[in-house]
Write an enzyme that holds these catalytic residues in place. Structure first.
Site, PDB file in Angstrom:
ATOM      1  N   GLU A  19      83.468  92.122 182.425  1.00 33.61           N
ATOM      2  CA  GLU A  19      83.912  91.098 181.473  1.00 33.61           C
ATOM      3  C   GLU A  19      83.074  89.848 181.642  1.00 33.61           C
ATOM      4  OE1 GLU A  19      88.228  89.844 180.674  1.00 33.61           O
ATOM      5  OE2 GLU A  19      87.423  88.111 181.751  1.00 33.61           O
ATOM      6  N   PHE A  20      82.699  89.228 180.501  1.00 35.05           N
ATOM      7  CA  PHE A  20      81.996  87.946 180.498  1.00 35.05           C
ATOM      8  C   PHE A  20      82.710  86.992 179.544  1.00 35.05           C
ATOM      9  CE2 PHE A  20      78.793  91.131 181.524  1.00 35.05           C
ATOM     10  CZ  PHE A  20      78.214  90.587 182.667  1.00 35.05           C
ATOM     11  N   PHE A  21      82.494  85.695 179.757  1.00 30.09           N
ATOM     12  CA  PHE A  21      83.011  84.711 178.812  1.00 30.09           C
ATOM     13  C   PHE A  21      81.867  83.829 178.317  1.00 30.09           C
ATOM     14  CE2 PHE A  21      83.598  82.625 182.970  1.00 30.09           C
ATOM     15  CZ  PHE A  21      82.996  81.391 182.754  1.00 30.09           C
ATOM     16  N   PRO A  22      81.991  83.240 177.125  1.00 27.38           N
ATOM     17  CA  PRO A  22      80.928  82.376 176.610  1.00 27.38           C
ATOM     18  C   PRO A  22      80.812  81.114 177.469  1.00 27.38           C
ATOM     19  CG  PRO A  22      82.447  83.024 174.863  1.00 27.38           C
ATOM     20  CD  PRO A  22      83.089  83.399 176.157  1.00 27.38           C
ATOM     21  N   LYS A  24      80.070  77.310 178.827  1.00 34.52           N
ATOM     22  CA  LYS A  24      80.431  76.035 178.213  1.00 34.52           C
ATOM     23  C   LYS A  24      79.226  75.218 177.774  1.00 34.52           C
ATOM     24  CE  LYS A  24      84.823  75.426 180.649  1.00 34.52           C
ATOM     25  NZ  LYS A  24      85.666  75.331 179.452  1.00 34.52           N
ATOM     26  N   HIS A  79      87.102  90.794 172.665  1.00 36.62           N
ATOM     27  CA  HIS A  79      88.511  90.407 172.763  1.00 36.62           C
ATOM     28  C   HIS A  79      88.927  89.714 171.464  1.00 36.62           C
ATOM     29  CE1 HIS A  79      88.889  90.120 177.444  1.00 36.62           C
ATOM     30  NE2 HIS A  79      87.974  91.016 177.102  1.00 36.62           N
ATOM     31  N   TYR A 150      99.926  95.657 182.597  1.00 38.80           N
ATOM     32  CA  TYR A 150     100.304  94.722 183.651  1.00 38.80           C
ATOM     33  C   TYR A 150     100.909  95.478 184.835  1.00 38.80           C
ATOM     34  CZ  TYR A 150      99.594  91.397 179.894  1.00 38.80           C
ATOM     35  OH  TYR A 150      99.037  90.676 178.872  1.00 38.80           O
ATOM     36  N   ASP A 168     107.927  96.665 180.833  1.00 34.46           N
ATOM     37  CA  ASP A 168     106.814  96.613 179.881  1.00 34.46           C
ATOM     38  C   ASP A 168     106.539  97.945 179.200  1.00 34.46           C
ATOM     39  OD1 ASP A 168     106.508  94.029 180.732  1.00 34.46           O
ATOM     40  OD2 ASP A 168     104.820  94.457 182.059  1.00 34.46           O
ATOM     41  N   TYR A 282      86.246  91.763 186.357  1.00 35.29           N
ATOM     42  CA  TYR A 282      86.285  90.428 185.774  1.00 35.29           C
ATOM     43  C   TYR A 282      85.260  89.589 186.520  1.00 35.29           C
ATOM     44  CZ  TYR A 282      90.633  92.115 183.745  1.00 35.29           C
ATOM     45  OH  TYR A 282      91.566  92.852 183.048  1.00 35.29           O
TER      46      TYR A 282
END
Length: 610
Positions: A19-22, A24, A79, A150, A168, A282
């Site tokens: 997983e990566f995030f953009p 800042k 996502h 979860y 759940d 992650y």
């Protein structure tokens, strides 16, 4: 352009995904592209790209996902969070995903608004089930859809008393019936709880044949590890926490033990959960620890090689204008699927590895703004890091005057409350050295969000200032970050400190809600290390940096957090109105005093302002 369920069915052995995030900052984005080129050599079956709450990072997320899919040829999962998000944003995201050749979506609910009066108009989605049904209705089976699982039970709000994975299961069944194809779990560190969760799913006819992918977050620093477990409600076995506490200030030891912890988890899953075919990491946009886990794991180090997913897809020019959406000529050649590349990255050596550890010690928003990992650990946008408005009111009350607001900050500095909107970590013991000065500044209506005292040549094992390996010497400059009334800065602080500012004895950055940024530093020479250490057989380490780009990124987020706080109260209430007044009429100011040999100089200068 392959669905990941199809790729996984063809896998022999265990796969990995990331997983990566953009990032800042623009520099962080550019450096992430180089990092993705290197991490492609770790042979992920797919990657996922996060999506900010309410679509707050939608443009950056789509840009990053399109580059990964089209230019790098990596099967990409986008996502999507749907609650409190305009339907137009979801429609646009799905349309562009298809245009870019992305065929995989991770459908998530996201955080709901704090109350009905803050709902985003034209929001038709109450849950991820609504989003899944919508995607299936609009695109049939074009997209392969993943859902969240979860292992310790989902927590909605601040009440953890009913946190139980059994609760759940009915919702997970509904997500699969609505059209979900695979499950990626929330991160965990207690492998027994994952095994119990896996057994629960295997007992359900609707779930037992659904692909289950466990999510693990590598441990880079103790503070990140502690924060992540708190935010995700992931329990930490006592044996792991007890050992981690013994060397938590030594990042090298934390990393080494973290690699051992995750490899033990992977080994147990491999032995006791044969239905699990891969591990999702992650990464928080960091590479070296991930590479070290894979390289040292007998289960993951001999993965199958996956073909590029870079079919010819006609991609029209689109609206992204911040930078070119292309990977322009990697500076270093990439040797495809080389085992040596894996070792080089994990050891920080060789052609690929020497660029893998320059930001190996992230420090949140005080890390290097050039790092892809700069900023918050999740990349999901501004958040109070609280479960409910009720918890915010419990911690911070309902302030509607400068004095009442000052008391909130003083309560944090006195350890009476555990966090503020701008900081969710416990106070450092060194803050006690400047506690009285901080009390006085806050009582003036200058609200402090971060600070540190100066120290000159302190042993690295010192109980107050020490950090890092033994036999080192550490230094730090005094700095403080404050929200101050614009009139106080213009008429009092800046004129009173003119000599210090003109001679660069003190340097500053200021910003406001509109994005105005001011400084007495040249834009090209704005980076300052405010904490550094000298250790045997190491280059000088600089874990805490302040520069123009990092301040710009944080300034935007810091002001948005005033609005997030205000939304914990009814519109037009006194607290709502007062917090919006602060948002409109204050500057964020970051001050550094550069003479670290004069430990009281910063505080004497500020307290002498009339």
């Amino acid at each position: 352009m392959t669905k990941i369920t199809e790729k996984i069915k063809a896998v022999e052995g265990k796969f990995v995904s990331f997983e990566f995030f953009p990032p800042k900052t623009d520099a962080g984005f550019k450096n992430l592209l180089a990092r993705l080129n290197r991490m492609k050599e770790l042979n992920p079956l797919f990657i996922t790209v996060t999506w900010g709450a309410g679509g707050s990072t939608n443009e950056k997320s789509l840009e990053l996902a399109s580059i990964c899919q089209k230019n790098l040829g990596i099967t990409t999962v986008l996502h999507l969070t749907c609650t409190n998000t305009n339907k137009e944003i979801i429609d646009n995201a799905l349309r562009l995903a298809k245009k870019f050749g992305i065929r995989n979506i991770l459908a998530l609910r996201g955080d709901p608004p704090r109350s009905e009066e803050y709902w985003t108009p034209n929001c038709d989605f109450q849950s991820s089930i609504d989003l899944i049904k919508y995607i299936r209705g609009e695109y049939d089976d074009y997209f392969c859809i993943g859902v969240a699982g979860y292992p310790e039970g989902h927590v909605d709000g601040s009440d953890t008393s009913n946190q139980n994975p059994k609760n759940d299961i009915p919702f997970l069944v509904e997500k699969i019936k609505a059209g979900g194809d695979f499950i990626i779990t929330q991160l965990f560190y207690d492998v027994d709880k994952f095994l119990y969760y896996n057994d629960l799913l295997q007992q359900q006819p609707e779930l037992k044949d659904v692909l289950l992918i466990p999510g693990l977050m590598p441990i880079n620093t103790f503070n990140t590890f502690h924060k992540v477990s708190k935010l995700s409600h992931a329990s930490i076995p006592d044996s792991i926490m007890a050992k981690m506490e013994t060397f938590k200030s030594n990042d090298d030891d934390v990393k080494a033990y973290g690699i051992e912890v995750l490899n033990n988890i992977i080994n147990v899953i491999h032995e006791k959960a044969p239905n699990v075919k891969g591990i999702h990491f992650y990464t928080i946009n960091l590479e070296r620890v991930v590479a070290s886990i894979i390289e040292s794991s007998p289960i993951l180090s001999n993965q199958p090689v996956f073909e590029s997913d870079n079919e010819d897809v006609e991609v029209e020019s689109h609206q992204f204008t911040r930078r070119k959406s292309s990977v322009e000529g990697s500076e270093r050649p990439i040797v495809s699927n080389s085992p040596k590349a894996l070792i080089d990255i994990s050891k920080g050596k060789g052609l690929l590895g020497k660029d893998a550890n320059w930001d190996d010690f992230p420090n949140g928003r005080f890390g290097d703004s050039n790092s892809p990992a700069y900023g918050e650990i999740d990349g999901y946008g501004p958040s109070l890091k609280l479960d409910s408005p009720e918890k915010a009111i419990e911690f911070w009350g309902e302030p509607n005057s400068t004095l009442e607001l000052a008391q909130v900050f003083i309560n944090y500095l006195s350890d009476r409350i555990p966090q503020l909107p701008w900081v969710d970590t416990p106070l450092s013991i060194e803050t006690t050295i400047i506690q009285e000065q901080l009390f006085e500044l806050n009582l003036r209506g200058w609200f402090s969000t971060a600070s540190q005292p100066a120290t000159n040549a302190c042993p690295s094992n010192d109980n107050v200032f020490g950090w890092g390996p033994s036999n080192g010497i550490v230094y730090q400059k005094a700095f403080i970050e404050l929200f101050v009334p614009k009139k106080d800065w213009d008429n009092k602080i800046k004129p009173s400190l003119k000599y210090e500012f003109d001679n660069k004895i003190m340097t500053y950055f200021i910003g406001d809600k509109n994005g105005y940024i001011g400084s007495n530093l040249d834009e090209n020479h704005s980076k300052t290390a405010v904490t550094w250490g000298v250790f045997p057989s190491k280059e000088v380490l600089q874990p805490t940096l302040i520069d123009l780009d990092s301040f710009k990124a944080w300034n935007e987020e810091a002001f948005l957090l005033w609005l997030e706080w205000a939304r914990c109260y009814k519109k037009a209430s006194k607290s709502y109105t007062f917090l919006n007044f602060i948002y409109d009429n204050y500057y964020l100011v970051s001050l550094i005093h550069h003479d670290f040999t004069q430990e009281e100089a910063m505080w004497e200068s500020l307290l002498n302002v009339e």
